[in-house]
Design a protein around this motif. Structure first.
Motif, PDB file in Angstrom:
ATOM      1  N   ARG A  79     -74.554   7.258 -13.751  1.00 55.91           N
ATOM      2  CA  ARG A  79     -74.488   6.124 -14.673  1.00 55.91           C
ATOM      3  C   ARG A  79     -73.859   4.906 -14.000  1.00 55.91           C
ATOM      4  O   ARG A  79     -74.285   3.764 -14.232  1.00 55.91           O
ATOM      5  N   ALA A  80     -72.864   5.138 -13.171  1.00 56.50           N
ATOM      6  CA  ALA A  80     -72.191   4.031 -12.502  1.00 56.50           C
ATOM      7  C   ALA A  80     -73.146   3.303 -11.566  1.00 56.50           C
ATOM      8  O   ALA A  80     -73.148   2.067 -11.495  1.00 56.50           O
ATOM      9  N   ARG A  81     -73.951   4.057 -10.849  1.00 51.95           N
ATOM     10  CA  ARG A  81     -74.929   3.431  -9.950  1.00 51.95           C
ATOM     11  C   ARG A  81     -75.948   2.610 -10.741  1.00 51.95           C
ATOM     12  O   ARG A  81     -76.364   1.533 -10.304  1.00 51.95           O
ATOM     13  N   ALA A  82     -76.338   3.145 -11.900  1.00 52.92           N
ATOM     14  CA  ALA A  82     -77.288   2.410 -12.732  1.00 52.92           C
ATOM     15  C   ALA A  82     -76.672   1.094 -13.211  1.00 52.92           C
ATOM     16  O   ALA A  82     -77.330   0.045 -13.216  1.00 52.92           O
ATOM     17  N   VAL A  83     -75.396   1.138 -13.612  1.00 54.93           N
ATOM     18  CA  VAL A  83     -74.708  -0.086 -14.054  1.00 54.93           C
ATOM     19  C   VAL A  83     -74.631  -1.079 -12.908  1.00 54.93           C
ATOM     20  O   VAL A  83     -74.901  -2.280 -13.081  1.00 54.93           O
ATOM     21  N   GLN A  84     -74.269  -0.605 -11.726  1.00 52.43           N
ATOM     22  CA  GLN A  84     -74.147  -1.483 -10.568  1.00 52.43           C
ATOM     23  C   GLN A  84     -75.487  -2.139 -10.221  1.00 52.43           C
ATOM     24  O   GLN A  84     -75.549  -3.332  -9.912  1.00 52.43           O
ATOM     25  N   GLU A  85     -76.566  -1.350 -10.295  1.00 54.84           N
ATOM     26  CA  GLU A  85     -77.885  -1.904 -10.005  1.00 54.84           C
ATOM     27  C   GLU A  85     -78.319  -2.911 -11.060  1.00 54.84           C
ATOM     28  O   GLU A  85     -78.948  -3.923 -10.749  1.00 54.84           O
ATOM     29  N   GLU A  86     -77.981  -2.650 -12.327  1.00 57.80           N
ATOM     30  CA  GLU A  86     -78.332  -3.586 -13.390  1.00 57.80           C
ATOM     31  C   GLU A  86     -77.610  -4.921 -13.193  1.00 57.80           C
ATOM     32  O   GLU A  86     -78.192  -5.996 -13.389  1.00 57.80           O
ATOM     33  N   ARG A 115     -90.558   1.297 -14.330  1.00 61.87           N
ATOM     34  CA  ARG A 115     -89.911   1.693 -15.576  1.00 61.87           C
ATOM     35  C   ARG A 115     -90.467   0.901 -16.745  1.00 61.87           C
ATOM     36  O   ARG A 115     -90.796  -0.278 -16.617  1.00 61.87           O
ATOM     37  N   THR A 116     -90.554   1.563 -17.895  1.00 62.44           N
ATOM     38  CA  THR A 116     -91.044   0.879 -19.093  1.00 62.44           C
ATOM     39  C   THR A 116     -89.950   0.042 -19.758  1.00 62.44           C
ATOM     40  O   THR A 116     -90.250  -0.930 -20.441  1.00 62.44           O
ATOM     41  N   ASP A 117     -88.688   0.424 -19.554  1.00 58.73           N
ATOM     42  CA  ASP A 117     -87.588  -0.210 -20.296  1.00 58.73           C
ATOM     43  C   ASP A 117     -86.804  -1.208 -19.468  1.00 58.73           C
ATOM     44  O   ASP A 117     -85.700  -1.596 -19.834  1.00 58.73           O
ATOM     45  N   LEU A 118     -87.363  -1.630 -18.320  1.00 59.00           N
ATOM     46  CA  LEU A 118     -86.626  -2.531 -17.459  1.00 59.00           C
ATOM     47  C   LEU A 118     -87.575  -3.556 -16.855  1.00 59.00           C
ATOM     48  O   LEU A 118     -88.538  -3.207 -16.172  1.00 59.00           O
ATOM     49  N   SER A 119     -87.305  -4.821 -17.130  1.00 58.63           N
ATOM     50  CA  SER A 119     -88.136  -5.868 -16.549  1.00 58.63           C
ATOM     51  C   SER A 119     -87.762  -6.070 -15.084  1.00 58.63           C
ATOM     52  O   SER A 119     -86.605  -5.899 -14.687  1.00 58.63           O
ATOM     53  N   LEU A 120     -88.745  -6.433 -14.281  1.00 62.27           N
ATOM     54  CA  LEU A 120     -88.503  -6.724 -12.878  1.00 62.27           C
ATOM     55  C   LEU A 120     -87.964  -8.145 -12.728  1.00 62.27           C
ATOM     56  O   LEU A 120     -88.214  -9.007 -13.569  1.00 62.27           O
ATOM     57  N   THR A 121     -87.239  -8.374 -11.649  1.00 66.57           N
ATOM     58  CA  THR A 121     -86.844  -9.742 -11.334  1.00 66.57           C
ATOM     59  C   THR A 121     -88.103 -10.543 -10.995  1.00 66.57           C
ATOM     60  O   THR A 121     -89.146  -9.963 -10.679  1.00 66.57           O
ATOM     61  N   GLN A 171     -84.033   7.364  -8.260  1.00 63.37           N
ATOM     62  CA  GLN A 171     -83.680   6.006  -7.839  1.00 63.37           C
ATOM     63  C   GLN A 171     -84.489   4.958  -8.600  1.00 63.37           C
ATOM     64  O   GLN A 171     -83.985   3.881  -8.902  1.00 63.37           O
ATOM     65  N   LEU A 172     -85.735   5.262  -8.920  1.00 59.31           N
ATOM     66  CA  LEU A 172     -86.541   4.349  -9.727  1.00 59.31           C
ATOM     67  C   LEU A 172     -85.949   4.226 -11.127  1.00 59.31           C
ATOM     68  O   LEU A 172     -85.818   3.124 -11.672  1.00 59.31           O
ATOM     69  N   LEU A 173     -85.578   5.362 -11.713  1.00 54.44           N
ATOM     70  CA  LEU A 173     -85.046   5.348 -13.074  1.00 54.44           C
ATOM     71  C   LEU A 173     -83.674   4.692 -13.151  1.00 54.44           C
ATOM     72  O   LEU A 173     -83.296   4.147 -14.194  1.00 54.44           O
ATOM     73  N   SER A 174     -82.911   4.741 -12.046  1.00 56.97           N
ATOM     74  CA  SER A 174     -81.580   4.128 -12.049  1.00 56.97           C
ATOM     75  C   SER A 174     -81.627   2.653 -11.693  1.00 56.97           C
ATOM     76  O   SER A 174     -80.606   1.962 -11.782  1.00 56.97           O
ATOM     77  N   GLY A 175     -82.789   2.153 -11.248  1.00 56.99           N
ATOM     78  CA  GLY A 175     -82.911   0.757 -10.874  1.00 56.99           C
ATOM     79  C   GLY A 175     -82.646   0.478  -9.415  1.00 56.99           C
ATOM     80  O   GLY A 175     -82.702  -0.670  -8.977  1.00 56.99           O
ATOM     81  N   GLN A 176     -82.349   1.518  -8.617  1.00 56.13           N
ATOM     82  CA  GLN A 176     -82.128   1.314  -7.187  1.00 56.13           C
ATOM     83  C   GLN A 176     -83.421   0.927  -6.469  1.00 56.13           C
ATOM     84  O   GLN A 176     -83.387   0.323  -5.400  1.00 56.13           O
ATOM     85  N   ILE A 177     -84.563   1.339  -7.024  1.00 55.61           N
ATOM     86  CA  ILE A 177     -85.875   0.964  -6.506  1.00 55.61           C
ATOM     87  C   ILE A 177     -86.614   0.234  -7.611  1.00 55.61           C
ATOM     88  O   ILE A 177     -86.582   0.646  -8.779  1.00 55.61           O
ATOM     89  N   ASP A 178     -87.275  -0.872  -7.272  1.00 59.56           N
ATOM     90  CA  ASP A 178     -87.952  -1.684  -8.285  1.00 59.56           C
ATOM     91  C   ASP A 178     -89.235  -1.020  -8.781  1.00 59.56           C
ATOM     92  O   ASP A 178     -89.484  -0.974  -9.991  1.00 59.56           O
ATOM     93  N   PHE A 179     -90.066  -0.516  -7.852  1.00 62.40           N
ATOM     94  CA  PHE A 179     -91.295   0.156  -8.267  1.00 62.40           C
ATOM     95  C   PHE A 179     -91.816   1.033  -7.128  1.00 62.40           C
ATOM     96  O   PHE A 179     -91.327   0.950  -5.995  1.00 62.40           O
TER      97      PHE A 179
END
Length: 308
Positions: free
Chosen positions: A67-74, A275-281, A135-143
């Motif tokens: 969870r911490a990694r996901a927060v950091q990536e967000e 991811r369906t729930d996360l917009s890309l930059t 890593q995709l689900l945590s946001g560490q990878i964009d797609f």
């Protein structure tokens, strides 16, 4: 919970000790120790097992770490997205690609991206989907770009097919079997098989033999590397089957002969996955679109069925 505690938790887990984490972050070891202790007190559970030679996350620590990694990536993504919306087109785009996507799509996508956004940093990981899913689900990878099947997948990701795909049997030029037209003629051959770390790919290698009611191929070498597989074929009498895009590189066309096998050799379609729930930059969205264009053009050129 403080953002510095999240930072300290990740650094301690990745470096393996409080001393190394402090050195990595440029803070004192007592500060890291206090930060981790306060976080454990707040959560009411130990996050690390303390050993003489380092620290390992506990079961609850691993959950908190994810969870911490996901927060950091967000937070990283938010900072970059705000800067990009303000016209500062810098930041990272992180893409995972299969070997197929690397050969067939990456050069065109990168050229188009760099022509528009020369100050951005591109970070690529070559992999199949399963090893990088977390890593995709945590946001560490964009797609992700590569072979993908959504059967049994969670609804947290969405995919679009770029083109259909198939495998080909290859041998070194001059091999005695280069004129074979059916896999029935290959039952006495020796094979090298690339073991792919992805459930989707299990059985692809053997499926044509099973469907034809033939004995399993005589695999005498297993590799985990596309490079090692191609070298083994180029320098011996082994056969292998690979996605046809592996032969797009000039060096591959010079070294290998494709056997004119009439049976259809299945390979998963090449897809874009996000991811369906996360917009890309904005930068990541632009690169996503460059891969989409490259994939659809490749599909039209090779006769694959493109999306849209």
């Amino acid at each position: 919970m403080k953002l510095t505690q999240i930072r300290d938790l990740i650094a301690t887990a990745e470096t393996g000790s409080l001393r190394a984490a402090a050195r990595h972050l440029g803070v004192t070891q007592p500060a890291i120790t206090r930060s981790i202790r306060e976080l454990e007190q707040e959560l009411g559970t130990p996050l690390f097992e303390r050993h003489q030679f380092g620290m390992q996350p506990t079961a609850t620590g691993r959950i908190m770490l994810e969870r911490a990694r996901a927060v950091q990536e967000e937070l990283r993504r938010a900072r970059e997205e705000i800067a990009q919306l303000q016209g500062e087109m810098t930041g990272d785009v992180r893409v995972a690609m299969s070997t197929i996507a690397t050969f067939a799509l990456m050069p065109q996508a990168v050229r188009a991206f760099r022509a528009t956004h020369p100050r951005a940093v591109l970070k690529f990981v070559e992999s199949l989907y399963q090893p990088i899913e977390a890593q995709l689900l945590s946001g560490q990878i964009d797609f992700f770009v590569g072979p993908f099947s959504d059967q049994g997948r969670a609804s947290r990701v969405t995919s679009e097919t770029l083109f259909t795909n198939r495998r080909v049997v290859i041998a070194r030029k001059g091999h005695r079997l280069v004129g074979a037209t059916s896999i029935a003629q290959l039952t006495e051959a020796e094979w090298v098989k690339q073991a792919l770390p992805d459930r989707q790919s299990e059985g692809d290698f053997e499926r044509p033999f099973i469907q034809a009611g033939l004995p399993m191929p005589n695999v005498i070498m297993h590799t985990t590397s596309a490079t090692a597989t191609l070298l083994a074929v180029a320098n011996g009498d082994l056969l292998t089957s690979v996605p046809r895009q592996m032969l797009d590189a000039p060096v591959s066309r010079d070294l290998f002969a494709v056997l004119p096998i009439r049976e259809d050799l299945f390979a998963a379609p090449i897809c874009l996955v996000r991811r369906t729930d996360l917009s890309l930059t904005p930068l990541a969205e632009f690169m996503f679109d460059m891969f989409r264009r490259a994939g659809l053009q490749y599909g039209r050129k090779t006769g694959g069925l493109g999306a849209g």
